[in-house]
Design a protein around this motif. Structure first.
Motif, PDB file in Angstrom:
ATOM      1  N   ALA A  98       6.205  -1.037   2.412  1.00  0.00           N
ATOM      2  CA  ALA A  98       7.555  -0.455   2.404  1.00  0.00           C
ATOM      3  C   ALA A  98       7.501   0.965   2.955  1.00  0.00           C
ATOM      4  CB  ALA A  98       8.112  -0.448   0.984  1.00  0.00           C
ATOM      5  N   SER A  99       6.510   1.719   2.507  1.00  0.00           N
ATOM      6  CA  SER A  99       6.386   3.103   2.938  1.00  0.00           C
ATOM      7  C   SER A  99       6.150   3.189   4.447  1.00  0.00           C
ATOM      8  CB  SER A  99       5.226   3.733   2.150  1.00  0.00           C
ATOM      9  OG  SER A  99       4.963   4.990   2.633  1.00  0.00           O
ATOM     10  N   GLY A 123      12.105  -0.810  -8.215  1.00  0.00           N
ATOM     11  CA  GLY A 123      12.853   0.353  -7.717  1.00  0.00           C
ATOM     12  C   GLY A 123      12.196   1.650  -8.146  1.00  0.00           C
ATOM     13  N   ALA A 124      11.826   1.729  -9.436  1.00  0.00           N
ATOM     14  CA  ALA A 124      11.208   2.961  -9.945  1.00  0.00           C
ATOM     15  C   ALA A 124       9.823   3.171  -9.320  1.00  0.00           C
ATOM     16  CB  ALA A 124      11.109   2.897 -11.468  1.00  0.00           C
ATOM     17  N   ALA A 125       9.060   2.080  -9.188  1.00  0.00           N
ATOM     18  CA  ALA A 125       7.708   2.211  -8.625  1.00  0.00           C
ATOM     19  C   ALA A 125       7.769   2.616  -7.156  1.00  0.00           C
ATOM     20  CB  ALA A 125       6.952   0.891  -8.790  1.00  0.00           C
ATOM     21  N   LEU A 126       8.707   2.025  -6.429  1.00  0.00           N
ATOM     22  CA  LEU A 126       8.834   2.405  -5.010  1.00  0.00           C
ATOM     23  C   LEU A 126       9.252   3.869  -4.906  1.00  0.00           C
ATOM     24  CD1 LEU A 126       8.854   1.733  -1.983  1.00  0.00           C
ATOM     25  CD2 LEU A 126      11.219   0.938  -2.255  1.00  0.00           C
ATOM     26  N   ALA A 127      10.201   4.271  -5.752  1.00  0.00           N
ATOM     27  CA  ALA A 127      10.660   5.666  -5.726  1.00  0.00           C
ATOM     28  C   ALA A 127       9.501   6.609  -6.032  1.00  0.00           C
ATOM     29  CB  ALA A 127      11.795   5.863  -6.730  1.00  0.00           C
ATOM     30  N   TYR A 129       6.295   5.905  -5.533  1.00  0.00           N
ATOM     31  CA  TYR A 129       5.324   5.786  -4.438  1.00  0.00           C
ATOM     32  C   TYR A 129       5.702   6.679  -3.252  1.00  0.00           C
ATOM     33  CZ  TYR A 129       1.881   3.555  -1.409  1.00  0.00           C
ATOM     34  OH  TYR A 129       0.804   3.324  -0.587  1.00  0.00           O
ATOM     35  N   ILE A 130       6.982   6.697  -2.923  1.00  0.00           N
ATOM     36  CA  ILE A 130       7.392   7.453  -1.720  1.00  0.00           C
ATOM     37  C   ILE A 130       7.916   8.850  -2.079  1.00  0.00           C
ATOM     38  CG2 ILE A 130       7.906   5.341  -0.415  1.00  0.00           C
ATOM     39  CD1 ILE A 130      10.910   5.951  -0.863  1.00  0.00           C
ATOM     40  N   ASN A 131       7.715   9.282  -3.331  1.00  0.00           N
ATOM     41  CA  ASN A 131       8.200  10.594  -3.783  1.00  0.00           C
ATOM     42  C   ASN A 131       9.691  10.769  -3.499  1.00  0.00           C
ATOM     43  OD1 ASN A 131       5.676  11.577  -4.715  1.00  0.00           O
ATOM     44  ND2 ASN A 131       5.064  11.898  -2.579  1.00  0.00           N
ATOM     45  N   ALA A 132      10.468   9.774  -3.922  1.00  0.00           N
ATOM     46  CA  ALA A 132      11.912   9.831  -3.658  1.00  0.00           C
ATOM     47  C   ALA A 132      12.559  11.014  -4.383  1.00  0.00           C
ATOM     48  CB  ALA A 132      12.565   8.520  -4.106  1.00  0.00           C
TER      49      ALA A 132
END
Ligand code: UTP
Length: 230
Positions: A98-99, A123-127, A129-132
């Motif tokens: 995704a990143s 959603g939380a893990a992706l956020a 991971y990408i330092n949202a």
């Protein structure tokens, strides 16, 4: 900003192409305003139908989760279809994938990743991971309440709370059979450890997401990293 929008399966149904197109328009508009945009899509009623049928046929919980993940990815493909070539064409199966799609300047739409969780946690893990800068939970409810408002008459709406306070509420709600929390426990724990800023809002009108990101205005619940009184 670097944004993740987690769209609940009950918000993004295959029966409603108009709403899917509206969500795609909002994600496109955010990307065109210079934001980096990723979306995570839930499985909704198709996931439940497939899971119930497979359960009756004897599949175990891990296998049911795999079926659920497949349904979330099918829903993700509907949003990808509406986004056209602005999106990575296949739902990523890992945060790393995704990143790298985001780094290529594309909108990324993914579903589930591994069994034993829901897309709230993805959603939380992706956020994380990408330092949202912001995670938006676009749900079929308008925010977080002190209890499940469908089950408890005197449930009170909360406009702002910390991730730790959210965890306490979810634990209480999950002890009440039949009641559902707007965000699941694993997701709240990831929010707590990462210090991410998140908003839970009514995603049945996609314009709410755009307004929350662009102007900071929303009528949902703000989840903060610090401590806030409930
Ligand atoms: P959802 O994220 O839509 O689950 O994923 P949910 O919260 O139960 O559904 P709503 O929001 O109430 O409609 C659907 C199913 O897919 C599996 C789980 O079985 C989940 O219930 N799943 C999803 C996983 O096992 N892992 C994932 O990463 C995502």
């Amino acid at each position: 900003m670097n944004i993740v929008v987690s769209i609940g399966g009950s918000v993004l149904s295959p029966d409603d192409p108009t709403r899917i197109a509206k969500h795609a328009d909002v994600l496109t508009s955010l990307a065109e305003s210079g934001h980096q945009v990723a979306a995570v899509v839930g499985g909704g009623s198709p996931a439940r139908t497939y899971i119930e049928t497979a359960r009756e046929l004897g599949a175990n919980e891990m296998k049911l989760d795999e079926i659920g993940i497949a349904a979330t990815r099918l829903n993700a493909r509907l949003l990808i279809a509406a986004l056209g070539d602005k999106a990575v064409q296949t739902p990523p199966t890992s945060y790393e994938e995704a990143s790298s799609g985001l780094q290529r300047g594309k909108i990324v739409v993914m579903g589930g990743v591994v069994p034993a969780q829901t897309t709230d946690a993805v959603g939380a893990a992706l956020a994380e991971y990408i330092n949202a800068d912001l995670l938006v939970y676009a749900t079929s409810v308008d925010g977080v309440y002190t209890a499940d408002p469908r089950e408890t008459e005197d449930a009170e709406y909360i406009s702002k709370l910390s991730a730790s306070e959210l965890i306490d509420i979810i634990v209480d709600i999950e002890m009440n059979a039949g009641a559902g929390a707007p965000v699941d426990l694993l997701a709240a724990k990831i929010l707590q450890r990462s210090g991410l800023r998140a908003i839970v809002l009514d995603g049945t009108d996609p314009a709410n997401i755009e307004r929350a990101v662009q102007s900071g205005e929303h009528t949902g619940t703000e989840i903060t990293s610090g401590s806030t009184d409930v």
